[in-house]
Design an enzyme around this catalytic site. Structure first.
Site, PDB file in Angstrom:
ATOM      1  N   LYS A  86      31.997  35.295  45.134  1.00  0.00           N
ATOM      2  CA  LYS A  86      32.493  35.476  43.763  1.00  0.00           C
ATOM      3  C   LYS A  86      31.313  35.785  42.852  1.00  0.00           C
ATOM      4  O   LYS A  86      30.311  35.059  42.838  1.00  0.00           O
ATOM      5  CB  LYS A  86      33.174  34.176  43.336  1.00  0.00           C
ATOM      6  CG  LYS A  86      34.276  34.336  42.335  1.00  0.00           C
ATOM      7  CD  LYS A  86      35.009  33.002  42.223  1.00  0.00           C
ATOM      8  CE  LYS A  86      35.998  32.989  41.115  1.00  0.00           C
ATOM      9  NZ  LYS A  86      36.492  31.640  40.865  1.00  0.00           N
TER      10      LYS A  86
HETATM   11  C1  E4P Z   1      39.140  31.386  38.687  1.00  0.00           C
HETATM   12  O1  E4P Z   1      38.801  31.847  39.739  1.00  0.00           O
HETATM   13  C2  E4P Z   1      38.591  30.206  38.047  1.00  0.00           C
HETATM   14  O2  E4P Z   1      38.118  29.345  39.043  1.00  0.00           O
HETATM   15  C3  E4P Z   1      39.618  29.420  37.263  1.00  0.00           C
HETATM   16  O3  E4P Z   1      40.927  29.939  37.467  1.00  0.00           O
HETATM   17  C4  E4P Z   1      39.306  29.211  35.837  1.00  0.00           C
HETATM   18  O4  E4P Z   1      40.331  28.434  35.249  1.00  0.00           O
HETATM   19  P1  E4P Z   1      40.129  27.669  33.865  1.00  0.00           P
HETATM   20  O5  E4P Z   1      40.087  28.684  32.774  1.00  0.00           O
HETATM   21  O6  E4P Z   1      41.329  26.777  33.749  1.00  0.00           O
HETATM   22  O7  E4P Z   1      38.832  26.908  33.962  1.00  0.00           O
END
Ligand code: E4P
Length: 219
Positions: A86
């Site tokens: 990622k």
């Molecule tokens: C996505 O890959 C992130 O890990 C996550 O969905 C972020 O979510 P949040 O905005 O609730 O922290």
């Protein structure tokens, strides 16, 4: 639409996996830090539980392409059958996505807040893009419109094979909206899986079936 779980908590992952509802896992530096455990150990453990794509993010302190490529290779090497690297949406991130994808390493471009960012990530070779709908909702911009727009744009260009992971999903309505918008995947916290599972009429129905059964047949 497939469901991934958005957590680094192995107990939650194990439970959701046993229910058979998740096809992959996404993590981020905040989620792994919350567990207070070694970064690589957590990712390796998750990859041993779920037989699907596991997104492990490059450390938030690494911002240059060369550093992200080196870290991405190390994350991928933890479990090449499952790990997806990622990478945040930056110019350096795009360079890293291009280099990793040229080596056959799958990538997930994260922190996508516009359709143009998604298009750039797709053209750089990202396997997945992660539009964050909840964080847009938080600032009074309808996040679901972003997911819809990315879906429509990708549909216009069949050579784009990048999949959309709707991220920052905060409630069951988000999940339904993402499925209607044509997201390939929604990554959801464990709490949202539980919320999706329950309905007061289901619970009341189970209680009534039990009471009627016990009245006639006993315990
Ligand atoms: C996505 O890959 C992130 O890990 C996550 O969905 C972020 O979510 P949040 O905005 O609730 O922290």
């Amino acid at each position: 639409m497939k469901l991934f779980i958005d957590t680094a908590n192995v107990e939650e992952i194990r439970t959701a996996s046993e229910m058979g509802v998740i096809a992959g896992v996404t993590t981020n530096p905040s989620l792994i830090a919350k567990e207070g455990r070694d970064y690589a150990t957590v990712l390796k453990e998750i990859a041993a539980i779920v037989d699907g794509p596991i997104s492990g993010e490059v450390k938030a302190t690494t911002t240059d392409a060369a550093g992200m490529i080196a870290e991405g290779e190390a994350i991928y090497a933890l479990d090449p059958a499952h790990m997806v690297v990622k990478i945040p949406m930056t110019a350096e991130g795009l360079k890293a996505i291009k280099a990793l994808s040229a080596k056959g390493i799958p990538t997930n471009c994260t922190l996508i807040f516009t359709a143009n960012q998604a298009l750039l990530a797709a053209r750089a070779g990202a396997t997945y893009v992660s539009p964050f709908l909840g964080r847009l909702d938080d600032i009074s911009q309808p996040g679901i419109e972003l997911v819809q727009n990315i879906h429509d744009i990708f549909l216009n260009y069949p050579d784009i094979t990048t999949q959309i992971i709707a991220a920052s999903v905060r409630n069951p309505i988000h999940v339904t909206d993402c499925a209607l918008a044509g997201a390939d995947i929604a990554t959801v916290p464990y709490k949202v899986i539980e919320q999706m599972l329950h309905h007061p009429l289901t619970d009341a129905g189970i209680e009534k079936f039990k009471a009627d059964y016990v009245k006639v047949f006993g315990e």
